[in-house]
Design a protein around this motif. Sequence first.
Motif, PDB file in Angstrom:
ATOM      1  N   SER A 281      -2.520   5.794   1.255  1.00  0.00           N
ATOM      2  CA  SER A 281      -1.162   5.869   0.725  1.00  0.00           C
ATOM      3  C   SER A 281      -1.112   6.851  -0.436  1.00  0.00           C
ATOM      4  O   SER A 281      -2.144   7.200  -1.028  1.00  0.00           O
ATOM      5  CB  SER A 281      -0.693   4.483   0.255  1.00  0.00           C
TER       6      SER A 281
ATOM      7  N   ASP B 282     -11.708  -0.204  -3.108  1.00  0.00           N
ATOM      8  CA  ASP B 282     -10.306   0.025  -2.775  1.00  0.00           C
ATOM      9  C   ASP B 282      -9.513   0.391  -4.023  1.00  0.00           C
ATOM     10  O   ASP B 282      -9.548  -0.341  -5.016  1.00  0.00           O
ATOM     11  CB  ASP B 282      -9.681  -1.230  -2.158  1.00  0.00           C
TER      12      ASP B 282
ATOM     13  N   ASN C 220     -10.082   4.023   0.574  1.00  0.00           N
ATOM     14  CA  ASN C 220      -8.793   3.671   1.200  1.00  0.00           C
ATOM     15  C   ASN C 220      -7.674   4.606   0.755  1.00  0.00           C
ATOM     16  O   ASN C 220      -6.547   4.165   0.521  1.00  0.00           O
ATOM     17  CB  ASN C 220      -8.421   2.230   0.849  1.00  0.00           C
TER      18      ASN C 220
ATOM     19  N   ALA D 261      -2.461   5.211  -3.604  1.00  0.00           N
ATOM     20  CA  ALA D 261      -3.920   5.111  -3.600  1.00  0.00           C
ATOM     21  C   ALA D 261      -4.559   6.471  -3.876  1.00  0.00           C
ATOM     22  O   ALA D 261      -5.521   6.569  -4.655  1.00  0.00           O
ATOM     23  CB  ALA D 261      -4.409   4.553  -2.267  1.00  0.00           C
TER      24      ALA D 261
ATOM     25  N   GLU E  24      -3.104   0.229  -3.676  1.00  0.00           N
ATOM     26  CA  GLU E  24      -2.325   0.892  -2.632  1.00  0.00           C
ATOM     27  C   GLU E  24      -0.824   0.767  -2.840  1.00  0.00           C
ATOM     28  O   GLU E  24      -0.057   1.445  -2.163  1.00  0.00           O
ATOM     29  CB  GLU E  24      -2.692   0.314  -1.264  1.00  0.00           C
TER      30      GLU E  24
END
Length: 593
Positions: A248, A328, A245, A251, A331
């Motif tokens: 951003s 993940d 992911n 991230a 973020e």
Amino acid sequence: MSRPKHDYARVDRHVPRTRRAETANPYPPVLILITLVATLGILRYAAFLLTPGNRGNLLPYLLVVTAELILVAHALLSGWTILTGTKGPRDFPFYEAKTGLFDRKAIKAAGLKNRPELWPIVMDGREITVDVFIPVYGEDPAVIRRTAAAAVALQGRHRTWILDDGRSEEVKALAAELGCFYIRRLSGGGAKAGNINHALSIAKGELFCVFDADFVPKPNFLVETVPFFVDEHVAFVQTPQVYGNLRSMIARGAGYMQTVFYKFVQSGRNHFNAAFCVGTNVIYRRAAVDDVGGIYTDSKSEDVWTSLMLHERGWRTIYIPTELAVGDAPETIEAYTKQQLRWATGGFEIMLTHNPLSPRHKLTMDQRLMYLVTATHYLTGIAPGLLLLVPPLEIFFDLRPVNLDISLTTWAIYYAGFYLMQILLAFYTLGSFRWEVLMLAAVSFPIYLQALFNAFVGKEQKWHVTGGKNKPESPFNFIIPQVLTFVFLALTSVVAIWRDIDNSQLTLATGWNVTNTLILAVFMVVAFKESTRSRREHRAVTVNAPVTSIPEVAATPEPVSTGDGWLWHPVPSPTVDRDDLVLARRAQKEVLA
């Protein structure tokens, strides 16, 4: 003349780009050369700093020496660890065990040829039992569904358990739908570690895996990890945290910050039998965990502490850099701050309460050094905060860290020998320069200072999931020290530029301070954009949120008391039907493509 494209049939799934990636040597000679040159640059810079004749004013000199020696020591030890990782942990017993992992004739006779998730796993001529744990605590059910569906579809017979400390009826229904065992505790003691220990009192598999709710395992996870347990001394096999992911800036920065560690450093730690668990994408031998009294519960960094306990008991641990699960990265600034605070507090707890160099702890000298690096690693995050103070001391008080007789060129040569080679090494490893990593490394020092204080006073660090359904707080609530530092540096830059214009000479202190200000300014912009986006998304969800209900599950069984909680068996059995497997494989393809 260009060569015409041929129309030959494809021989496999690879194209030239992916085949080069598959066949590339993870330790090419160029990488080793860069690492050696970087090491020489580190040593030359350290000698330059410590030469008495180069010393400037005491206060800025002490700040620079303290910060730089921390960075130098860790860079040296990291380089040493990287260079020892050229030999992989897979040996002949591993490949022999992998070859015999499934009895193909028995599988065909049982009509399971197309049901790899039901194939019995064989080790040393006998079938073994594997449990797959997914601890959850308030994560989005859609995220849990992806992971649970993929876990159910893992190749090799196993049992999938959802360990729900969030006590969600929706998650319970989801477990029944996918054919997972579902456990709900009455208490929340020990956080994630306590959740796993409670599950171990119910599940009795010889091996057990742990996947965080947001880490989707690949189908071959068990195939690539279980054969290592043919060695009776192996306690666990750890695989890397890989993120899917990276959309951003937070991230990307958080994800890329760990690339060198997972790609090279952890591999090198195998050589010293000091690879440690990172809490997810890992498979344990139950007997080893029982030998240390279960997963360590007195720290939120239960993974590193459990690894330390296992090494003190003489167990062997293995790390393989093969990507076998995708998860993940944090973020948002809030998620990143809480994650780093938890990790850093655990490391500092080891440094302050369980010094690896103490003779009371039964470790080899190599393991002591590796755990010393682990325990002090987050001091490297505090070092940039110390260096931020150096330019203002020169601008306001005319205090300099180095002797004025040393020319800027001389200083730059030694400085570049250290820093530019580190950047080149990172560039070669990542394939490009990641400015997001530089930004986060420069602005995270308040997080690590707070973690050091927490560990020193014994403050309990609350458990936070990487992602959840609650409305996030404003990112500025978590970066007040960074905001104040930015304001101070911005005002200092104005004073410095005014002074340099008046003196008709640009100084190093001004350039250094302006650079620091710009880095923090970028972080402020990131925080502002995140805050704006968060408010906009929250308004959209509030206005357009549909009315939802918990799905009904037919024939839900009565729960079984487990003493500290309740167990719901799958309906109708741990084996899921073909429709569930289609769902699981579709989820894996979507996430892992």
